[in-house]
Design a protein around this motif. Structure first.
Motif, PDB file in Angstrom:
ATOM      1  N   UNK A  12      23.957  15.282  25.601  1.00  0.00           N
ATOM      2  CA  UNK A  12      25.089  14.362  25.635  1.00  0.00           C
ATOM      3  C   UNK A  12      25.846  14.354  24.313  1.00  0.00           C
ATOM      4  N   UNK A  13      25.133  14.648  23.214  1.00  0.00           N
ATOM      5  CA  UNK A  13      25.779  14.589  21.901  1.00  0.00           C
ATOM      6  C   UNK A  13      26.904  15.612  21.751  1.00  0.00           C
ATOM      7  N   UNK A  14      26.820  16.737  22.457  1.00  0.00           N
ATOM      8  CA  UNK A  14      27.831  17.781  22.295  1.00  0.00           C
ATOM      9  C   UNK A  14      28.674  17.980  23.549  1.00  0.00           C
ATOM     10  N   UNK A  15      28.399  17.238  24.615  1.00  0.00           N
ATOM     11  CA  UNK A  15      29.098  17.441  25.886  1.00  0.00           C
ATOM     12  C   UNK A  15      30.626  17.403  25.760  1.00  0.00           C
ATOM     13  N   UNK A  16      31.213  16.519  24.965  1.00  0.00           N
ATOM     14  CA  UNK A  16      32.682  16.500  24.858  1.00  0.00           C
ATOM     15  C   UNK A  16      33.259  17.764  24.226  1.00  0.00           C
ATOM     16  N   UNK A  17      32.427  18.506  23.482  1.00  0.00           N
ATOM     17  CA  UNK A  17      32.906  19.732  22.831  1.00  0.00           C
ATOM     18  C   UNK A  17      32.172  20.958  23.364  1.00  0.00           C
ATOM     19  N   UNK A  18      31.765  20.888  24.625  1.00  0.00           N
ATOM     20  CA  UNK A  18      31.030  21.991  25.238  1.00  0.00           C
ATOM     21  C   UNK A  18      31.771  22.490  26.473  1.00  0.00           C
ATOM     22  N   UNK A  19      31.676  23.795  26.683  1.00  0.00           N
ATOM     23  CA  UNK A  19      32.292  24.429  27.851  1.00  0.00           C
ATOM     24  C   UNK A  19      31.215  25.259  28.539  1.00  0.00           C
ATOM     25  N   UNK A  20      30.873  24.889  29.748  1.00  0.00           N
ATOM     26  CA  UNK A  20      29.927  25.694  30.520  1.00  0.00           C
ATOM     27  C   UNK A  20      30.661  26.307  31.705  1.00  0.00           C
ATOM     28  N   UNK A  21      30.537  27.639  31.847  1.00  0.00           N
ATOM     29  CA  UNK A  21      31.186  28.356  32.939  1.00  0.00           C
ATOM     30  C   UNK A  21      30.091  29.037  33.750  1.00  0.00           C
ATOM     31  N   UNK A  22      29.863  28.542  34.941  1.00  0.00           N
ATOM     32  CA  UNK A  22      28.814  29.082  35.801  1.00  0.00           C
ATOM     33  C   UNK A  22      29.317  30.232  36.642  1.00  0.00           C
ATOM     34  N   UNK A  23      29.610  31.340  35.993  1.00  0.00           N
ATOM     35  CA  UNK A  23      30.170  32.491  36.689  1.00  0.00           C
ATOM     36  C   UNK A  23      29.701  33.769  36.026  1.00  0.00           C
ATOM     37  N   UNK A  24      30.016  34.901  36.627  1.00  0.00           N
ATOM     38  CA  UNK A  24      29.658  36.198  36.066  1.00  0.00           C
ATOM     39  C   UNK A  24      30.354  36.394  34.718  1.00  0.00           C
ATOM     40  N   UNK A  25      29.626  36.901  33.740  1.00  0.00           N
ATOM     41  CA  UNK A  25      30.169  37.042  32.386  1.00  0.00           C
ATOM     42  C   UNK A  25      31.320  38.030  32.359  1.00  0.00           C
ATOM     43  N   UNK A  26      31.118  39.199  32.927  1.00  0.00           N
ATOM     44  CA  UNK A  26      32.173  40.223  32.898  1.00  0.00           C
ATOM     45  C   UNK A  26      33.449  39.705  33.534  1.00  0.00           C
ATOM     46  N   UNK A  27      33.348  39.083  34.693  1.00  0.00           N
ATOM     47  CA  UNK A  27      34.537  38.586  35.388  1.00  0.00           C
ATOM     48  C   UNK A  27      35.229  37.493  34.582  1.00  0.00           C
TER      49      UNK A  27
END
Length: 294
Positions: free
Chosen positions: A268-283
């Motif tokens: 929770x401490x970093x959630x406002x400055x975090x980006x999670x992308x649940x997808x294929x890396x290459x794409x």
């Protein structure tokens, strides 16, 4: 280890998160890339399926191995058979394999920037893709190196010529006995330079790379830093994931970004400055580059 409470991964549309990551990368003072096996998998270096079946059909038939990872830990009855397997494993994952599109795309994104790569991968793909070797710290070893199995010395030894001969001359899942590698310093059997136990050799080159990585991280404890985590799993989170979380928490201008199809709860401490992308890396990397060309 570093945080007492976590929150679930983001649920915004993927395009919004991709735009957020693109903006962070474009405005970053420095980019720290943390890469795990998922980056190579996204580049087509699969350890199971057709690629495994094509190159290791005889081992699969005899031992019913499901993948290269399992086959690598098997207690083969003779050193000739052990090195028949491992020479092929090294050859197809280090010397005769494509670099991979995901690595090329990543280099296009960060190559002209202030960056450093911290990776647990041992396949040498970063170097072969054109990343600056002085900006890479491969903590867990390299398929292209051997070490003494004892070890008797803090040295590693390049294996390309020997591996190619093993692959060429092996028959019936065995290499010729005279090709079984011995340590040139003490004559004991050689071992893979992979961090499997406390016998892993940290030679002068390893310590030099560690020092460059530590220096880079120290110089960029403040400012707009992006900690870009790619394909890191749950086996060794203390090497990349947990430090990236800690560095992000300590620097209010930092962004933690993770591209991985497998979700991992964020602190929770970093959630406002975090980006999670649940997808294929290459794409995802391809999508970012295409968006910049518009």
């Amino acid at each position: 280890m570093y945080f007492g409470k976590k929150t679930s991964a983001f649920t915004e549309p993927s395009w919004a998160r991709t735009e957020q990551l693109n903006k962070a990368l474009e405005t970053a003072d420095a980019i720290v890339v943390g890469a795990g096996a998922g980056l190579s998998t996204s580049s087509g270096l699969h350890y199971s399926g057709p690629r495994f079946e094509t190159h290791f059909g005889d081992f699969i038939e005899k031992y019913r191995f499901p993948d290269m990872y399992t086959a690598g830990f098997y207690p083969y009855p003779t050193p000739e058979e052990y090195w028949a397997y491992w020479s092929r494993h090294i050859y197809w994952n280090r010397y005769d394999r494509p670099v991979g599109e995901a690595y090329r795309l990543l280099l296009e994104l960060v190559g002209g920037r202030e960056y450093f790569v911290l990776t647990t991968n041992v396949d040498h793909c970063f170097q072969d893709a054109g990343f600056d070797e002085e900006r890479i710290f491969a903590t867990q070893g390299d398929y292209g190196l051997w070490q003494c199995s004892l070890p008797c010395c803090e040295r590693t030894f390049g294996n390309e010529e020997a591996v190619r001969r093993m692959v060429e001359l092996q028959r019936d899942m065995r290499i010729p006995t005279e090709l079984v590698p011995k340590c040139p310093a003490c004559g004991r059997p050689m071992a893979m330079h992979l961090r499997c136990d406390d016998r892993f050799v940290q030679d002068a080159a390893w310590y030099a790379a560690q020092a460059r990585c530590t220096g880079f991280l120290s110089r960029h404890r403040t400012g707009r830093v992006v900690y870009l985590e790619l394909g890191v799993g749950g086996n060794t989170p203390a090497i990349i994931k947990y430090p990236f979380w800690r560095f992000t928490r300590e620097n209010p201008d930092a962004v933690y970004a993770c591209i991985n199809p497998e979700p991992w709860p964020l602190p929770v401490e970093i959630a406002p400055r975090a980006v999670w992308i649940g997808a294929d890396i290459r794409k995802t990397l391809e999508e970012i580059i295409k968006s910049r060309a518009k």
